[in-house]
Design an enzyme around this catalytic site. Structure first.
Site, PDB file in Angstrom:
ATOM      1  N   LYS A  13       0.833  -1.209   0.000  1.00 13.66           N
ATOM      2  CA  LYS A  13       0.000   0.000   0.000  1.00 13.66           C
ATOM      3  C   LYS A  13       0.875   1.269   0.000  1.00 13.66           C
ATOM      4  CE  LYS A  13      -2.413  -0.951   3.753  1.00 13.66           C
ATOM      5  NZ  LYS A  13      -1.821  -2.259   4.140  1.00 13.66           N
ATOM      6  N   ARG A  88      -9.751   1.310   8.483  1.00  9.31           N
ATOM      7  CA  ARG A  88      -9.306  -0.056   8.738  1.00  9.31           C
ATOM      8  C   ARG A  88     -10.380  -0.875   9.453  1.00  9.31           C
ATOM      9  NH1 ARG A  88      -3.467   0.507   8.751  1.00  9.31           N
ATOM     10  NH2 ARG A  88      -2.383  -1.406   9.232  1.00  9.31           N
ATOM     11  N   ARG A 123      11.095  -5.967   4.997  1.00 11.17           N
ATOM     12  CA  ARG A 123      10.734  -4.573   4.758  1.00 11.17           C
ATOM     13  C   ARG A 123      11.640  -3.620   5.520  1.00 11.17           C
ATOM     14  NH1 ARG A 123       4.670  -2.504   5.340  1.00 11.17           N
ATOM     15  NH2 ARG A 123       4.801  -3.008   7.536  1.00 11.17           N
ATOM     16  N   ARG A 156      10.788  -1.825  11.033  1.00  6.27           N
ATOM     17  CA  ARG A 156       9.742  -1.404  11.958  1.00  6.27           C
ATOM     18  C   ARG A 156       9.677  -2.359  13.145  1.00  6.27           C
ATOM     19  NH1 ARG A 156       4.384  -0.149   8.523  1.00  6.27           N
ATOM     20  NH2 ARG A 156       3.514  -1.213  10.324  1.00  6.27           N
ATOM     21  N   ARG A 167      -1.005  -9.141  13.419  1.00  3.28           N
ATOM     22  CA  ARG A 167      -1.545  -8.106  12.525  1.00  3.28           C
ATOM     23  C   ARG A 167      -2.358  -8.717  11.388  1.00  3.28           C
ATOM     24  NH1 ARG A 167       3.747  -5.603  10.959  1.00  3.28           N
ATOM     25  NH2 ARG A 167       2.588  -4.229   9.579  1.00  3.28           N
TER      26      ARG A 167
HETATM   27  P1  AMP Z   1       0.532   0.474   9.044  1.00  8.17           P
HETATM   28  O1  AMP Z   1       1.751   1.327   8.921  1.00  8.17           O
HETATM   29  O2  AMP Z   1      -0.582   0.934   8.150  1.00  8.17           O
HETATM   30  O3  AMP Z   1       0.838  -0.998   8.906  1.00  8.17           O
HETATM   31  O4  AMP Z   1       0.004   0.689  10.552  1.00  8.17           O
HETATM   32  C1  AMP Z   1       0.787   0.303  11.670  1.00  8.17           C
HETATM   33  C2  AMP Z   1      -0.062   0.225  12.905  1.00  8.17           C
HETATM   34  O5  AMP Z   1      -0.663   1.505  13.171  1.00  8.17           O
HETATM   35  C3  AMP Z   1      -1.243  -0.732  12.831  1.00  8.17           C
HETATM   36  O6  AMP Z   1      -0.879  -2.064  13.137  1.00  8.17           O
HETATM   37  C4  AMP Z   1      -2.190  -0.140  13.876  1.00  8.17           C
HETATM   38  O7  AMP Z   1      -1.782  -0.445  15.193  1.00  8.17           O
HETATM   39  C5  AMP Z   1      -1.973   1.358  13.680  1.00  8.17           C
HETATM   40  N1  AMP Z   1      -2.925   1.912  12.671  1.00  8.17           N
HETATM   41  C6  AMP Z   1      -2.640   2.436  11.447  1.00  8.17           C
HETATM   42  N2  AMP Z   1      -3.749   2.842  10.810  1.00  8.17           N
HETATM   43  C7  AMP Z   1      -4.784   2.557  11.642  1.00  8.17           C
HETATM   44  C8  AMP Z   1      -6.201   2.719  11.566  1.00  8.17           C
HETATM   45  N3  AMP Z   1      -6.794   3.256  10.477  1.00  8.17           N
HETATM   46  N4  AMP Z   1      -6.942   2.302  12.627  1.00  8.17           N
HETATM   47  C9  AMP Z   1      -6.378   1.764  13.726  1.00  8.17           C
HETATM   48  N5  AMP Z   1      -5.064   1.573  13.864  1.00  8.17           N
HETATM   49  C10 AMP Z   1      -4.255   1.962  12.848  1.00  8.17           C
END
Ligand code: AMP
Length: 210
Positions: A13, A88, A123, A156, A167
């Site tokens: 993404k 999400r 990653r 990360r 996740r």
């Molecule tokens: P990402 O970088 O999109 O993989 O997001 C990393 C982490 O941030 C996720 O595992 C969630 O803990 C939190 N997070 C990101 N976007 C959201 C969202 N829209 N709603 C809830 N938690 C989020």
């Protein structure tokens, strides 16, 4: 244009949000990146979110919605945006509709779980600008250095095998129902994200223009 990028963690993404951003001249907004920056900066939101992220869980809807609303008030979003990682949950999507946050197209990048685990462990991310790479499939020009801003790359904290599994489970349970939500609204475009990065890019740009 107002896009949402949907898909499991590791689907690409972030990479595709950057491509769409370049093509349309609109900002890519990653809630994950905004939250990680808040954690680094030690803000109140960051302290609250850290606990959830470490466990691979979603940050509460109200917190994320407040962050997105704040970001969408900035002038660079006037002509459109790409939301990466938001919404999400169906509750977030419903709240978006109530708040009048518009979406024209939802591009869903489909990848099988086994492929995702491998991708996430390789990653690398630039903490400064949020650009993402993969050591094998999408390496930077200079090893360990961001192509975009020259800052060092890192892994990360939530890209460890245990947290990755958690996740993915959270994705299937809480995020995947959004496919039906947006299909019903005639906004869902699903692309295969399983092949080479360039192939996914071609499919995503074609879906955006369709
Ligand atoms: P990402 O970088 O999109 O993989 O997001 C990393 C982490 O941030 C996720 O595992 C969630 O803990 C939190 N997070 C990101 N976007 C959201 C969202 N829209 N709603 C809830 N938690 C989020």
């Amino acid at each position: 244009m107002k896009f949402v990028l949907l898909g499991p963690p590791g689907a690409g993404k972030g990479t595709q949000a950057a491509n769409l951003s370049k093509r349309y001249g609109i900002p890519a907004i990653s809630t994950g990146h905004i939250i990680r920056q808040a954690i680094e900066a030690g803000t109140e939101v960051g302290r609250l979110a850290a606990d959830y992220i470490e466990r691979g869980q979603l940050v509460p809807d109200e917190t994320v919605i407040a962050l997105v609303r704040g970001r969408l008030r900035e002038p660079d979003t006037q002509h459109g945006y790409i939301l990466d990682g938001f919404p999400r949950t169906v509750a977030q999507a419903e709240q978006m509709e109530k708040l009048g946050i518009q979406v024209d197209k939802v591009i869903d990048i489909a990848v099988e779980d086994e492929v995702l685990v491998e991708r996430l462990s390789g990653r690398r991310e630039c903490k400064a600008c949020g650009a993402t790479y993969h050591v094998v499939y999408n390496p930077p020009v200079r090893e360990g250095v961001c192509d975009v801003c020259g800052e060092p790359l890192s892994m990360r904290d939530d890209d460890t095998p245990d947290v990755i599994r958690k996740r993915l489970a959270v994705y299937h349970k809480q995020t995947q129902p959004l496919q039906a939500f947006y299909r019903q609204r005639g906004k869902l475009y699903t692309v295969n994200g399983q092949e080479k990065v360039e192939d996914t890019t071609t499919l995503v740009l074609a879906a955006a223009e369709e």
